[in-house]
Design a protein around this motif. Structure first.
Motif, PDB file in Angstrom:
ATOM      1  N   TRP A   1       0.831  -1.212   0.000  1.00  0.00           N
ATOM      2  CA  TRP A   1       0.000   0.000   0.000  1.00  0.00           C
ATOM      3  C   TRP A   1       0.864   1.260   0.000  1.00  0.00           C
ATOM      4  O   TRP A   1       0.544   2.236  -0.664  1.00  0.00           O
ATOM      5  N   LEU A   2       1.995   1.215   0.734  1.00  0.00           N
ATOM      6  CA  LEU A   2       2.891   2.374   0.759  1.00  0.00           C
ATOM      7  C   LEU A   2       3.499   2.613  -0.619  1.00  0.00           C
ATOM      8  O   LEU A   2       3.648   3.767  -1.052  1.00  0.00           O
ATOM      9  N   VAL A   3       3.816   1.542  -1.330  1.00  0.00           N
ATOM     10  CA  VAL A   3       4.318   1.668  -2.703  1.00  0.00           C
ATOM     11  C   VAL A   3       3.252   2.282  -3.599  1.00  0.00           C
ATOM     12  O   VAL A   3       3.539   3.159  -4.428  1.00  0.00           O
ATOM     13  N   TYR A   4       2.010   1.859  -3.428  1.00  0.00           N
ATOM     14  CA  TYR A   4       0.903   2.416  -4.215  1.00  0.00           C
ATOM     15  C   TYR A   4       0.719   3.905  -3.920  1.00  0.00           C
ATOM     16  O   TYR A   4       0.511   4.715  -4.837  1.00  0.00           O
TER      17      TYR A   4
ATOM     18  N   PHE B   1       1.999   0.133 -12.117  1.00  0.00           N
ATOM     19  CA  PHE B   1       3.337  -0.319 -12.513  1.00  0.00           C
ATOM     20  C   PHE B   1       4.216  -0.528 -11.295  1.00  0.00           C
ATOM     21  O   PHE B   1       4.955  -1.521 -11.201  1.00  0.00           O
ATOM     22  N   TYR B   2       4.162   0.393 -10.338  1.00  0.00           N
ATOM     23  CA  TYR B   2       5.005   0.275  -9.142  1.00  0.00           C
ATOM     24  C   TYR B   2       4.571  -0.880  -8.247  1.00  0.00           C
ATOM     25  O   TYR B   2       5.410  -1.560  -7.653  1.00  0.00           O
ATOM     26  N   THR B   3       3.271  -1.113  -8.138  1.00  0.00           N
ATOM     27  CA  THR B   3       2.833  -2.264  -7.336  1.00  0.00           C
ATOM     28  C   THR B   3       3.213  -3.569  -8.039  1.00  0.00           C
ATOM     29  O   THR B   3       3.565  -4.553  -7.392  1.00  0.00           O
ATOM     30  N   GLY B   4       3.154  -3.570  -9.370  1.00  0.00           N
ATOM     31  CA  GLY B   4       3.594  -4.746 -10.121  1.00  0.00           C
ATOM     32  C   GLY B   4       5.077  -4.985  -9.949  1.00  0.00           C
ATOM     33  O   GLY B   4       5.522  -6.124  -9.770  1.00  0.00           O
ATOM     34  N   LEU B   5       5.861  -3.915  -9.975  1.00  0.00           N
ATOM     35  CA  LEU B   5       7.307  -4.025  -9.778  1.00  0.00           C
ATOM     36  C   LEU B   5       7.618  -4.499  -8.361  1.00  0.00           C
ATOM     37  O   LEU B   5       8.510  -5.344  -8.158  1.00  0.00           O
ATOM     38  N   ALA B   6       6.876  -3.961  -7.394  1.00  0.00           N
ATOM     39  CA  ALA B   6       7.069  -4.383  -5.994  1.00  0.00           C
ATOM     40  C   ALA B   6       6.760  -5.872  -5.833  1.00  0.00           C
ATOM     41  O   ALA B   6       7.495  -6.609  -5.162  1.00  0.00           O
TER      42      ALA B   6
ATOM     43  N   ILE C   1      -2.137  -6.302  -8.930  1.00  0.00           N
ATOM     44  CA  ILE C   1      -3.159  -5.306  -9.279  1.00  0.00           C
ATOM     45  C   ILE C   1      -4.211  -5.123  -8.176  1.00  0.00           C
ATOM     46  O   ILE C   1      -5.040  -4.224  -8.248  1.00  0.00           O
ATOM     47  N   LEU C   2      -4.175  -5.973  -7.140  1.00  0.00           N
ATOM     48  CA  LEU C   2      -5.214  -5.917  -6.109  1.00  0.00           C
ATOM     49  C   LEU C   2      -5.274  -4.570  -5.378  1.00  0.00           C
ATOM     50  O   LEU C   2      -6.379  -4.079  -5.107  1.00  0.00           O
ATOM     51  N   PRO C   3      -4.128  -3.941  -5.020  1.00  0.00           N
ATOM     52  CA  PRO C   3      -4.242  -2.618  -4.391  1.00  0.00           C
ATOM     53  C   PRO C   3      -4.939  -1.599  -5.283  1.00  0.00           C
ATOM     54  O   PRO C   3      -5.713  -0.758  -4.810  1.00  0.00           O
ATOM     55  N   VAL C   4      -4.669  -1.680  -6.596  1.00  0.00           N
ATOM     56  CA  VAL C   4      -5.289  -0.746  -7.537  1.00  0.00           C
ATOM     57  C   VAL C   4      -6.756  -1.118  -7.761  1.00  0.00           C
ATOM     58  O   VAL C   4      -7.635  -0.254  -7.773  1.00  0.00           O
TER      59      VAL C   4
ATOM     60  N   GLY D   1     -10.740   1.643  -1.405  1.00  0.00           N
ATOM     61  CA  GLY D   1      -9.725   2.135  -0.491  1.00  0.00           C
ATOM     62  C   GLY D   1      -8.957   1.024   0.204  1.00  0.00           C
ATOM     63  O   GLY D   1      -9.125  -0.156  -0.079  1.00  0.00           O
ATOM     64  N   ALA D   2      -8.085   1.434   1.142  1.00  0.00           N
ATOM     65  CA  ALA D   2      -7.173   0.515   1.810  1.00  0.00           C
ATOM     66  C   ALA D   2      -7.903  -0.585   2.569  1.00  0.00           C
ATOM     67  O   ALA D   2      -7.450  -1.732   2.616  1.00  0.00           O
ATOM     68  N   SER D   3      -9.032  -0.260   3.187  1.00  0.00           N
ATOM     69  CA  SER D   3      -9.738  -1.269   3.979  1.00  0.00           C
ATOM     70  C   SER D   3     -10.226  -2.418   3.098  1.00  0.00           C
ATOM     71  O   SER D   3     -10.149  -3.590   3.485  1.00  0.00           O
ATOM     72  N   TRP D   4     -10.722  -2.116   1.876  1.00  0.00           N
ATOM     73  CA  TRP D   4     -11.186  -3.177   0.975  1.00  0.00           C
ATOM     74  C   TRP D   4     -10.014  -3.997   0.451  1.00  0.00           C
ATOM     75  O   TRP D   4     -10.167  -5.194   0.184  1.00  0.00           O
TER      76      TRP D   4
END
Length: 422
Positions: free
Chosen positions: A34-37, A44-49, A243-246, A253-256
């Motif tokens: 989530w911090l990366v997002y 792209f960044y969450t995928g890279l992470a 892709i789940l965070p996105v 949001g973060a809770s979901w």
């Protein structure tokens, strides 16, 4: 039987240590992704992470011979200490004003690499501390600890993120790993067979020999056929995690995000709980039926959108994965000689997970172009693929129940000193 297992001192200590280790992993992974997002603002960044975090799993086969050779107690203890120290570096970077995406992307794969020692070490140690007939229930309890903790703390971390922030969660996480290290240090495991002292050259040659042996056993057995379906499915799973965070964050949001990760854990946990019951059915037909239903559930989840119904259907899709992982894992444990456990399981883990980093990187990249919802539904097709693949391969389709499964059925070496598999 479960009560009897928990009265076993070594099992109960390792079981509790696993709970703490998984608690630390859950808090760290959710908070870091989530911090990366937040810092990167792109799929792209969450995928890279995800790619960087999953990449060390591919190298787990290199760890197998080390797990077989070194003290399980020391490995588990030192790994937890190192993870706690590494995770504490993120709050430190924040307080001195140097926290950015690059820092997190650097620390994540190192922590993940340390984690690759934990599960092969526990898997290899289990047959040494409990009886053969207890392995299915012992593995089910371990998975219950793993997925149960994930279910609770993935959701809880998602809820706490907007309340106390990721930095506070990282500090708490470091303390959790320290507690796990203290617990593992109290283990009293049966000693492994002593090996003669060797020179560095001799040790290197022996390591290469043991590494090659693990690879040979897997690829001369039917485990290699298992891996075909697993590689395809894990590529899709890697894309889904990326892709789940996105997917959840864009509309909820973060809770979901936490609830959907919790749904994964609940599905895996439910499958693990059902595993002892499902062992009575033929493994081949069971796998075909479960993955067909699971893939269909995932597809309907995608069309339901981010919602309670979507989360429930998504969780059900992971039930077959939780059940079959337990059933096949316990069957292989009961067949293989104990001195081969680490190297064989690490090769299987590495090969089956090799597609996850690539899937994560591609999933994040494609989500920026086609949308995270599209990638989410496409990934469901991989679960259906497992069902179709097992149906099409007669060797897999005809596998008997695990109670009747033999080394000959999987073309594996029997639980003896011989490693010749023909």
């Amino acid at each position: 039987m479960k009560e009897h297992l928990l009265r076993n001192r070594n099992f109960s200590f390792m079981f509790t240590g696993r709970i703490l280790s998984n608690m630390g992993d859950s808090i760290y992974y959710v908070a870091a992704m989530w911090l990366v997002y937040e810092l990167g603002g792109s799929a792209f960044y969450t995928g890279l992470a995800g790619f960087l975090t999953m990449l060390p799993t591919v190298l787990q086969f290199l760890i197998g011979p080390l797990v077989d050779r070194f003290s399980t107690k020391k490995l588990l203890t030192y790994v937890q200490l190192l993870q706690g120290c590494l995770i504490l570096m993120i709050p430190v970077a924040h307080f001195i004003g140097y926290l950015n995406v690059a820092v997190i992307l650097t620390i994540m794969p190192v922590v993940s690499m340390m984690n690759q020692f934990t599960y092969p070490a526990q898997t290899a140690a289990l047959p040494r501390i409990i009886k053969k007939e207890q392995l299915v229930k012992g593995n089910a309890l371990f998975t219950f600890a793993y997925q149960g903790v994930d279910m609770v703390f993935n959701a809880l971390t998602g809820i706490l993120l907007p309340l106390i922030g990721a930095i506070t969660l990282f500090m708490m996480d470091s303390a959790v790993f320290l507690a796990a290290a203290l617990l593992y240090s109290a283990l009293r495991l049966p000693e492994k067979k002593s090996t003669p002292k060797r020179t560095l050259k001799e040790s290197t040659l022996q390591y290469k020999k043991e590494l090659a042996e693990g690879v040979m056993i897997v690829f001369r057995s039917y485990l290699a056929i298992f891996l075909v379906a697993s590689i395809v499915a894990n590529g899709a799973i890697g894309a889904t995690y990326a892709i789940l965070p996105v997917y959840t964050g864009e509309s909820a949001g973060a809770s979901w995000y936490g609830w959907y990760l919790g749904a994964i854990s609940l599905g895996l946990l439910s499958g693990a709980a059902l595993a002892p019951i499902l062992t009575r059915f033929p493994l081949g037909l069971l796998t075909i039926a479960l993955f067909f239903l699971g893939g269909g559930s995932w597809i309907f989840s995608g069309f339901s959108g981010v919602s309670i119904m979507g989360a429930v259907l998504f969780g059900l899709a992971w039930l077959p994965i939780g059940a079959t992982n337990i059933i096949t894992g316990a069957a292989i444990q009961s067949i293989l000689p104990s001195h081969l456990m680490g190297r064989v399981f690490s090769v299987v883990a590495s090969m089956s997970a090799m597609a996850m980093p690539l899937g994560s990187l591609l999933g994040g990249s494609m989500a920026d172009r086609w949308g995270s919802a599209t990638i989410f539904i496409v990934a469901a097709g991989a679960i259906v693929f497992i069902s179709i693949f097992w149906l099409s391969v007669s060797k897999l389709r005809r596998l008997p129940s695990t109670h009747e499964l033999s080394a000959e059925d999987l073309h594996l070496p029997e639980n003896s000193h011989s490693t010749n598999i023909g």
